[in-house]
Scaffold this motif. Sequence first.
Motif, mmCIF file in Angstrom:
data_model
loop_
_atom_site.group_PDB
_atom_site.id
_atom_site.type_symbol
_atom_site.label_atom_id
_atom_site.label_comp_id
_atom_site.label_asym_id
_atom_site.label_seq_id
_atom_site.Cartn_x
_atom_site.Cartn_y
_atom_site.Cartn_z
ATOM 1 N N GLU A 84 19.536 51.466 54.378
ATOM 2 C CA GLU A 84 20.356 52.651 54.599
ATOM 3 C C GLU A 84 20.833 53.226 53.265
ATOM 4 O OE1 GLU A 84 23.126 51.915 57.709
ATOM 5 O OE2 GLU A 84 24.271 53.733 57.263
ATOM 6 N N ILE A 85 20.705 54.518 53.087
ATOM 7 C CA ILE A 85 21.207 55.157 51.857
ATOM 8 C C ILE A 85 22.431 55.991 52.217
ATOM 9 C CG2 ILE A 85 20.653 56.633 49.887
ATOM 10 C CD1 ILE A 85 17.752 56.036 50.270
ATOM 11 N N SER A 86 23.511 55.775 51.484
ATOM 12 C CA SER A 86 24.761 56.472 51.821
ATOM 13 C C SER A 86 24.639 57.962 51.542
ATOM 14 C CB SER A 86 25.916 55.892 50.997
ATOM 15 O OG SER A 86 25.804 56.364 49.665
ATOM 16 N N GLU A 87 25.501 58.707 52.209
ATOM 17 C CA GLU A 87 25.463 60.162 52.078
ATOM 18 C C GLU A 87 25.724 60.588 50.632
ATOM 19 O OE1 GLU A 87 27.965 62.243 54.866
ATOM 20 O OE2 GLU A 87 27.504 64.121 53.809
ATOM 21 N N ASP A 88 26.665 59.909 49.971
ATOM 22 C CA ASP A 88 26.996 60.254 48.575
ATOM 23 C C ASP A 88 25.761 60.169 47.695
ATOM 24 O OD1 ASP A 88 29.501 60.416 49.397
ATOM 25 O OD2 ASP A 88 30.308 58.729 48.224
#
Length: 419
Positions: A84-88
């Motif tokens: 998962e890659i964070s929105e930031d």
Amino acid sequence: MTESKLYIEGGKRLAGEVFVHGAKNSVLPVLAATLLSGGVCRIENCPELSDVYSSTRILRSLGCKCRREGSAVEVDARTLSGCEISEDLMREMRSSIVFLGAILGRLRRCRLSFPGGCELGPRPIDIHLSGLRKLGAKITEAHGVLDCSMPSAVTGASMTLPLPSVGATENIMLAAVLGSGETVIRNAAREPEISDLAGFLNACGAKISGQGSATVVINGVESLHGATYSIMPDRIVAATYMGAAAITNGEVMLRGVRPADMHSTVSAFEQAGAGVYPYSDRIYLSAKKPLRAIKTLRTAPYPGFPTDCQPIVMAVLTKARGTSMIVENIFENRFRAAPELRRLGADIKAEGRVAVIEGVPRLSGAATVASDLRAGAALVLGGLAAEGVTTVSNLHYIDRGYEALESSLRALGARIRRI
Ligand code: UD1
């Protein structure tokens, strides 16, 4: 905190040599591809750019270990744990979308937010998603988050892209490498950066062929291993230094380049009246005679004239004798350098996909603002040619794609510094 600016005292003829660093548009997908290797990869000729830092931050957030050693970056993907890659992190860099195919290929699951809006107009990812779906991915989109899974291993697929998207070709290649069967991508992008990505993956044990042509074939393999790989030179950075020499009626020897990847750019500078002499890994450009207009310059997918070089050549044409026309066929919003170049005294009319440039005998310094990476580079060129002082602000755009821009230009004799 006030952001720094470039302060340029222009009007000086540039002359000298410059080494061209590794290509941003190649290193970003290659760094994403290290995930697939499941081993330790050493990426050489890896430029120090903010987009490279953003990529290593993403790799670390997924559990990989990254460390820089001079101009190389080592990635240990054995410890990959997250999908998962964070929105930031996604917001920092639009091209982080290339992690989708790599994560999906390795872990068969990936969650990331839709890449945020972009300065070059709408940059959809429909071709990426439809290609991944053809490989068997299930993708749902809700509240700006993409949730992707690959219920079973890739067994190959055949597809024709509606247009040769660079990012979509890369994402599909990355997702198809691990598995079985043959994947065929027709109307694939032919950019040299695609060949570089295939070169890296093949060095890790992948079976990719046809890269650089419109049909890329990927034969799935069970696993990959680590590798050492050197990134190709940045053809847009090379064009920027050619532009800096041309607009100041100077001369430059570019080192560490691949002229064979740069035919359309070399031809554009020749049409503008510069003498361009390619050698095996060098290009010499001399523009001592006055520049002349280019009747019509059209951007097109490789091997056509690159959209990324368009603002750079536009800046050069502001000082060329006669009327030039540029037709931008790739991105809708790529004339954002034009109003800022007008502040320097350029005569440019841009409407829709067409810009008309009337050459002027001289430019004069002004305060300007970069609106994207290559528009920023165009303003630096304008500033180098303009009499008096030009400032360029919004440097974070320029830092995404140029390592040591000021010191390289200073080595050519420019008076430029960061304030
Ligand atoms: C890459 C480069 C960028 C360059 C561009 C074109 C990187 C990190 N960036 O961007 O510097 O300017 O190639 O050479 O390598 N499109 C769609 N649907 C999609 C994908 C693209 O309609 O799913 C359209 C885009 O809006 C654009 C065109 O296709 O009009 C080309 O885009 P694409 O080749 O995908 O560019 P990027 O990969 O984003």
